[in-house]
Scaffold this active site. Structure first.
Site, mmCIF file in Angstrom:
data_model
loop_
_atom_site.group_PDB
_atom_site.id
_atom_site.type_symbol
_atom_site.label_atom_id
_atom_site.label_comp_id
_atom_site.label_asym_id
_atom_site.label_seq_id
_atom_site.Cartn_x
_atom_site.Cartn_y
_atom_site.Cartn_z
ATOM 1 N N THR A 289 0.816 -1.217 0.000
ATOM 2 C CA THR A 289 0.000 0.000 0.000
ATOM 3 C C THR A 289 0.845 1.259 0.000
ATOM 4 O O THR A 289 0.503 2.248 -0.646
ATOM 5 C CB THR A 289 -0.956 -0.009 1.211
ATOM 6 O OG1 THR A 289 -1.841 -1.120 1.078
ATOM 7 C CG2 THR A 289 -1.773 1.268 1.294
ATOM 8 N N SER B 244 1.495 -7.374 -1.082
ATOM 9 C CA SER B 244 2.213 -8.402 -0.324
ATOM 10 C C SER B 244 1.508 -9.757 -0.346
ATOM 11 O O SER B 244 2.163 -10.789 -0.194
ATOM 12 C CB SER B 244 2.456 -7.951 1.121
ATOM 13 O OG SER B 244 1.260 -7.862 1.848
ATOM 14 N N THR C 174 1.367 -4.611 4.398
ATOM 15 C CA THR C 174 1.153 -5.002 5.796
ATOM 16 C C THR C 174 0.592 -6.409 5.967
ATOM 17 O O THR C 174 0.768 -7.011 7.019
ATOM 18 C CB THR C 174 0.211 -4.000 6.498
ATOM 19 O OG1 THR C 174 -1.022 -3.934 5.782
ATOM 20 C CG2 THR C 174 0.847 -2.621 6.561
ATOM 21 N N ASP C 175 -0.055 -6.948 4.940
ATOM 22 C CA ASP C 175 -0.702 -8.253 5.098
ATOM 23 C C ASP C 175 0.275 -9.382 5.400
ATOM 24 O O ASP C 175 -0.066 -10.316 6.133
ATOM 25 C CB ASP C 175 -1.513 -8.621 3.852
ATOM 26 C CG ASP C 175 -2.786 -7.801 3.729
ATOM 27 O OD1 ASP C 175 -3.247 -7.251 4.742
ATOM 28 O OD2 ASP C 175 -3.313 -7.710 2.605
#
Length: 161
Positions: free
Chosen positions: A11, A55, A84-85
């Site tokens: 992101t 990700s 972030t995932d």
């Protein structure tokens, strides 16, 4: 001090579509560069791109590429911008294959292009942490800097703690 920044996508690097009637975000130049241009840092750095992916789309070959960039670089301080995932999973993988280097993984909940993005503060936290931490794999998000073994994420709020 010299820091090597590694762009992987996520992101933090998402950008508005560059075509008419486009609706999906695209990956462009590293958000790191725009943030560093505002910072005017008092240290040397370089930016390399490992990949530009969400990700959730990272494959083992992408993780291998990230690890190889770190292992074959003469530097000892690295900051990876990442989605972030799966940043915790990437940190666990890197811990197995990267030794004697400081690696900090960070990202953003909102793209750096957004005026309310958390990208600058997260990247700033990662930069500050490179001055304080010894070798190892760390994650910094939401004002928290922790070892990859100690960080957790609340999947309801998305916050790391």
């Amino acid at each position: 001090m010299k820091i090597t920044f590694i762009q992987t996508g996520g992101t933090i690097d998402k950008d508005y579509p560059k075509v008419t009637k486009g609706w999906a975000f695209e990956f462009g130049e590293p958000a790191i560069q725009r943030i560093m241009d505002k910072l005017e840092p008092a240290f040397e750095y370089k930016i390399v791109t490992a990949c530009q992916k969400d990700s959730s789309q990272l494959l083992k070959k992408d993780l291998d590429e990230i690890a190889n960039l770190i292992r074959h670089d003469n530097g000892v301080k690295f900051i990876i911008t990442h989605g972030t995932d799966t940043m915790i999973q990437t940190a666990l993988y890197l811990n197995k294959v990267v030794k004697d280097k400081l690696v900090i993984i960070t990202g953003a909940i909102r793209p750096e292009r957004f005026s309310n993005s958390d990208a600058p503060i997260n990247l700033g936290s990662a930069i500050a942490a490179t001055n304080l931490l010894e070798k190892g794999i760390y994650i910094t998000m939401h004002g928290v800097v922790k070892s990859h073994l100690d960080i957790n994420r609340n999947l309801e709020t998305g916050k790391f703690f």
